[in-house]
Design an enzyme around this catalytic site. Sequence first.
Site, short mmCIF file in Angstrom:
data_model
loop_
_atom_site.label_atom_id
_atom_site.label_comp_id
_atom_site.label_asym_id
_atom_site.label_seq_id
_atom_site.Cartn_x
_atom_site.Cartn_y
_atom_site.Cartn_z
N GLY A 13 0.84 -1.20 0.00
CA GLY A 13 0.00 0.00 0.00
C GLY A 13 0.87 1.25 0.00
O GLY A 13 0.58 2.24 0.66
N GLY A 14 1.95 1.19 -0.79
CA GLY A 14 2.92 2.30 -0.81
C GLY A 14 2.60 3.35 -1.86
O GLY A 14 3.40 4.25 -2.08
N SER A 16 -0.07 5.36 -1.82
CA SER A 16 -1.03 6.36 -1.32
C SER A 16 -0.78 6.63 0.15
O SER A 16 -0.20 5.80 0.86
CB SER A 16 -2.45 5.82 -1.53
N GLY A 17 -1.24 7.79 0.61
CA GLY A 17 -1.34 8.11 2.03
C GLY A 17 -0.10 7.80 2.86
O GLY A 17 1.02 8.21 2.54
N SER A 137 -4.11 0.37 14.31
CA SER A 137 -4.91 1.59 14.45
C SER A 137 -5.30 1.78 15.91
O SER A 137 -5.44 0.80 16.66
CB SER A 137 -6.17 1.50 13.61
N TYR A 150 -13.55 -3.51 11.15
CA TYR A 150 -12.25 -2.86 10.94
C TYR A 150 -11.44 -2.91 12.24
O TYR A 150 -10.26 -3.30 12.25
CB TYR A 150 -12.47 -1.42 10.48
P1 NAD Z 1 -4.91 4.94 1.75
O1 NAD Z 1 -6.25 4.53 1.25
O2 NAD Z 1 -4.33 6.22 1.28
O3 NAD Z 1 -3.87 3.79 1.53
C1 NAD Z 1 -4.23 2.44 1.61
C2 NAD Z 1 -3.29 1.67 0.73
O4 NAD Z 1 -3.62 0.30 0.79
C3 NAD Z 1 -3.39 2.09 -0.73
O5 NAD Z 1 -2.09 2.22 -1.24
C4 NAD Z 1 -4.08 0.92 -1.41
O6 NAD Z 1 -3.62 0.71 -2.72
C5 NAD Z 1 -3.61 -0.23 -0.52
N1 NAD Z 1 -4.50 -1.39 -0.60
C6 NAD Z 1 -5.79 -1.48 -0.22
N2 NAD Z 1 -6.25 -2.72 -0.49
C7 NAD Z 1 -5.21 -3.41 -1.02
C8 NAD Z 1 -5.03 -4.75 -1.48
N3 NAD Z 1 -6.03 -5.63 -1.48
N4 NAD Z 1 -3.82 -5.11 -1.96
C9 NAD Z 1 -2.80 -4.23 -1.99
N5 NAD Z 1 -2.91 -2.96 -1.59
C10 NAD Z 1 -4.10 -2.56 -1.10
O7 NAD Z 1 -5.07 4.97 3.33
P2 NAD Z 1 -4.03 5.19 4.53
O8 NAD Z 1 -4.75 6.00 5.52
O9 NAD Z 1 -2.70 5.62 4.03
O10 NAD Z 1 -3.95 3.69 5.11
C11 NAD Z 1 -2.75 2.98 5.30
C12 NAD Z 1 -2.92 2.07 6.49
O11 NAD Z 1 -3.11 2.85 7.66
C13 NAD Z 1 -4.13 1.14 6.42
O12 NAD Z 1 -3.77 -0.13 6.92
C14 NAD Z 1 -5.13 1.80 7.35
O13 NAD Z 1 -6.05 0.88 7.87
C15 NAD Z 1 -4.20 2.35 8.40
N6 NAD Z 1 -4.75 3.42 9.22
C16 NAD Z 1 -5.17 4.58 8.66
C17 NAD Z 1 -5.70 5.57 9.46
C18 NAD Z 1 -6.20 6.88 8.91
O14 NAD Z 1 -6.90 7.60 9.64
N7 NAD Z 1 -5.90 7.23 7.67
C19 NAD Z 1 -5.78 5.38 10.85
C20 NAD Z 1 -5.33 4.19 11.39
C21 NAD Z 1 -4.80 3.20 10.57
#
Ligand code: NAD
Length: 249
Positions: A13-14, A16-17, A137, A150
């Site tokens: 998931g590298g 995005s975000g 999280s 979740y």
């Molecule tokens: P994001 O949506 O920007 O990034 C999520 C990433 O996961 C994306 O790159 C996407 O391509 C990848 N992804 C999703 N499903 C996939 C799959 N089946 N195979 C491969 N890649 C997949 O969101 P983010 O906020 O950067 O999330 C990153 C992590 O942080 C996640 O695990 C999320 O649960 C966790 N998180 C986020 C928050 C928040 O508030 N943003 C809080 C706590 C935890």
Amino acid sequence: MKKLENKVAVVTGGNSGIGLATAKVFAEEGAKVAITGRNKATIDEAVFEIGNASIGLVSDVSDINNIDRTYKTVKDTFGKIDVLVVNAGVFIAAPLADFTEEMFDQTSDINFKGVFFSIQKALPYLNDGSSIIITASTVAHKGFATTAAYSASKAAVRSLARTLSAELLDRNIRVNVLSPGPIDTPIFSRGGASEEEAHGTKTHFASGIPAKRLGTSEEMAAGFLYLASDDSKFMIGGELLLDGGAATL
Ligand code: NAD
């Protein structure tokens, strides 16, 4: 001396975000980075942003054979893996009564099964002394309505970090967790939520954080760098909470 000089890192998931910000910091600190994600176009854009000869691979973490192929490609390209950030995840929220089996399976397949097999399949390729970091999280610490599946998936991977740390001790492979609080990333607008709905979710979360704001992906990346580098080598099976006080105050 850069903190990840001569290291090879994989960030799932590298593209995005939080994952993208982390991959960028790792590359700045000298690592060769492989990112994975599901969308070729955003992976290509991310690789360009990260630079430092990084590579991007389309790889769905819920498809086990696919995961194995991905690591083989990383090994063929960079020769080894020293840091694995198991970060890919989805956030699907709905009241308990409305939560469908499809929503449950998607959450579980990506956030739990995907994490488990992303680690298992990496084992033959990981150097002894590697660092594995799982993104969990704060919702695994404190109850947030509508996030039952979740939150449970994130609680499951917190447990994985402790168990696998014990199991991988003899290879000196550390497994730790980074638990973000609510962070301003595209995650809230995925799964069909409109911009307005995503803004509403973020505002709702931000109002409950003692820091009175959402965190940033860059703040998370600093934490991943700490857990990836030797600075944290006394941390095994532990957890870094970066949440503006959300879980504890
Ligand atoms: P994001 O949506 O920007 O990034 C999520 C990433 O996961 C994306 O790159 C996407 O391509 C990848 N992804 C999703 N499903 C996939 C799959 N089946 N195979 C491969 N890649 C997949 O969101 P983010 O906020 O950067 O999330 C990153 C992590 O942080 C996640 O695990 C999320 O649960 C966790 N998180 C986020 C928050 C928040 O508030 N943003 C809080 C706590 C935890």
